[in-house]
Scaffold this motif. Structure first.
Motif, short mmCIF file in Angstrom:
data_model
loop_
_atom_site.label_atom_id
_atom_site.label_comp_id
_atom_site.label_asym_id
_atom_site.label_seq_id
_atom_site.Cartn_x
_atom_site.Cartn_y
_atom_site.Cartn_z
N LEU A 4 62.34 37.10 25.74
CA LEU A 4 63.37 38.12 25.85
C LEU A 4 64.05 38.09 27.22
O LEU A 4 65.27 38.23 27.33
N LYS A 5 63.26 37.90 28.29
CA LYS A 5 63.82 37.83 29.65
C LYS A 5 64.74 36.63 29.80
O LYS A 5 65.78 36.71 30.45
N GLU A 6 64.34 35.51 29.20
CA GLU A 6 65.14 34.28 29.30
C GLU A 6 66.27 34.23 28.28
O GLU A 6 67.01 33.25 28.22
N LYS A 7 66.36 35.28 27.44
CA LYS A 7 67.37 35.36 26.37
C LYS A 7 67.28 34.17 25.42
O LYS A 7 68.30 33.64 24.96
N ALA A 8 66.04 33.75 25.15
CA ALA A 8 65.80 32.63 24.23
C ALA A 8 66.02 33.11 22.80
O ALA A 8 65.83 34.28 22.49
N ARG A 9 66.43 32.20 21.94
CA ARG A 9 66.68 32.54 20.54
C ARG A 9 65.39 32.50 19.71
O ARG A 9 65.35 33.05 18.61
N GLY A 10 64.38 31.84 20.22
CA GLY A 10 63.14 31.73 19.47
C GLY A 10 61.96 31.52 20.39
O GLY A 10 62.11 31.31 21.59
N VAL A 11 60.79 31.61 19.80
CA VAL A 11 59.55 31.46 20.55
C VAL A 11 58.51 30.84 19.62
O VAL A 11 58.56 31.02 18.41
N GLU A 12 57.57 30.11 20.20
CA GLU A 12 56.51 29.52 19.39
C GLU A 12 55.29 30.43 19.43
O GLU A 12 54.74 30.71 20.49
N LEU A 13 54.88 30.89 18.25
CA LEU A 13 53.70 31.74 18.12
C LEU A 13 52.74 31.10 17.12
O LEU A 13 53.12 30.86 15.98
N MET A 14 51.54 30.82 17.54
CA MET A 14 50.49 30.27 16.70
C MET A 14 50.99 29.03 15.93
O MET A 14 50.78 28.90 14.73
N GLY A 15 51.69 28.18 16.63
CA GLY A 15 52.13 26.92 16.06
C GLY A 15 53.38 26.98 15.20
O GLY A 15 53.76 26.00 14.59
N LYS A 16 54.01 28.16 15.14
CA LYS A 16 55.22 28.31 14.34
C LYS A 16 56.37 28.79 15.21
O LYS A 16 56.17 29.60 16.12
N GLN A 17 57.55 28.30 14.93
CA GLN A 17 58.75 28.73 15.65
C GLN A 17 59.26 30.01 15.00
O GLN A 17 59.51 30.05 13.79
N VAL A 18 59.40 31.07 15.79
CA VAL A 18 59.82 32.38 15.29
C VAL A 18 61.08 32.80 16.03
O VAL A 18 61.16 32.67 17.26
N LYS A 19 62.08 33.30 15.28
CA LYS A 19 63.31 33.80 15.90
C LYS A 19 63.02 35.09 16.64
O LYS A 19 62.23 35.92 16.18
#
Length: 197
Positions: free
Chosen positions: A9-24
């Motif tokens: 959120l701080k980096e204004k990223a569109r997605g993040v990897e959680l537990m091996g999955k890419q999540v928006k």
């Protein structure tokens, strides 16, 4: 994981990897943690996580209003009267029955009794001469709904009680619902099934 989401959120990223999955990650998202300290099976939030959240207080829910709405939604015409009796009954149970780790006289237990009462009401027909049309409800119909609720309380709560608390519950029921007759739970079918095994 919370730290990873905050970083995204701080980096204004569109997605993040959680537990091996890419999540928006939506920029307007928020994370809320509900705490219920002192409730059985719950643990406190670690201090490093507490620092990431702002505290806010919540008031106790109006159990009588919740019970009334649930009873009305289950088809009870005398929901206001019955809610005014069952909520104090649960309070008395928590105060006067023995302290057992598996006892729960909170909102969740109240809800299960009321849902069970609704199921019983759909199974048990009122007496043919009982009147309940619109706002008019006669005494026979009041007794019918009271007895349905009492049966639900007995069938839902009694199996969870230790033997010493069963007579106490029955005494509390007779105090809260004066003039009521407590019918014994029918266990004939259960006994037959146990004997057949």
């Amino acid at each position: 994981q919370i730290q990873t989401i905050r970083g995204a959120l701080k980096e204004k990223a569109r997605g993040v990897e959680l537990m091996g999955k890419q999540v928006k990650v939506h920029p307007d998202m928020g994370i809320f943690v509900t705490m219920n300290p002192g409730y059985a099976g719950r643990s406190n939030l670690p201090d490093n996580l507490k620092q990431l959240f702002r505290s806010m207080a919540m008031i106790k829910p109006d159990r009588e209003m919740i019970a009334q709405v649930m009873l009305y939604s289950q088809g009870f015409k005398t929901a206001e009267i019955l809610a005014g009796k069952i909520v104090p009954l649960f309070k008395l149970c928590s105060e006067q029955l023995s302290s057992q780790s598996h006892y729960d006289f909170g909102l969740r237990a109240l809800k299960s009794v009321l849902v069970s009462a609704g199921n019983l009401k759909r199974q048990i027909q009122p007496p043919p001469d009982a009147v309940a049309s619109g706002a008019t409800v006669d005494e026979k119909y009041r007794i019918y709904e009271r007895d349905v609720l009492l049966r639900s309380i007995c069938e839902t709560m009694t199996p969870k009680l230790v033997a010493d608390d069963v007579p106490r519950l029955q005494s509390l029921l007779l105090d809260v619902f004066p003039g009521a007759e407590l019918l014994p739970i029918q266990l004939d079918k259960l006994k037959e099934l146990i004997l057949s095994i």
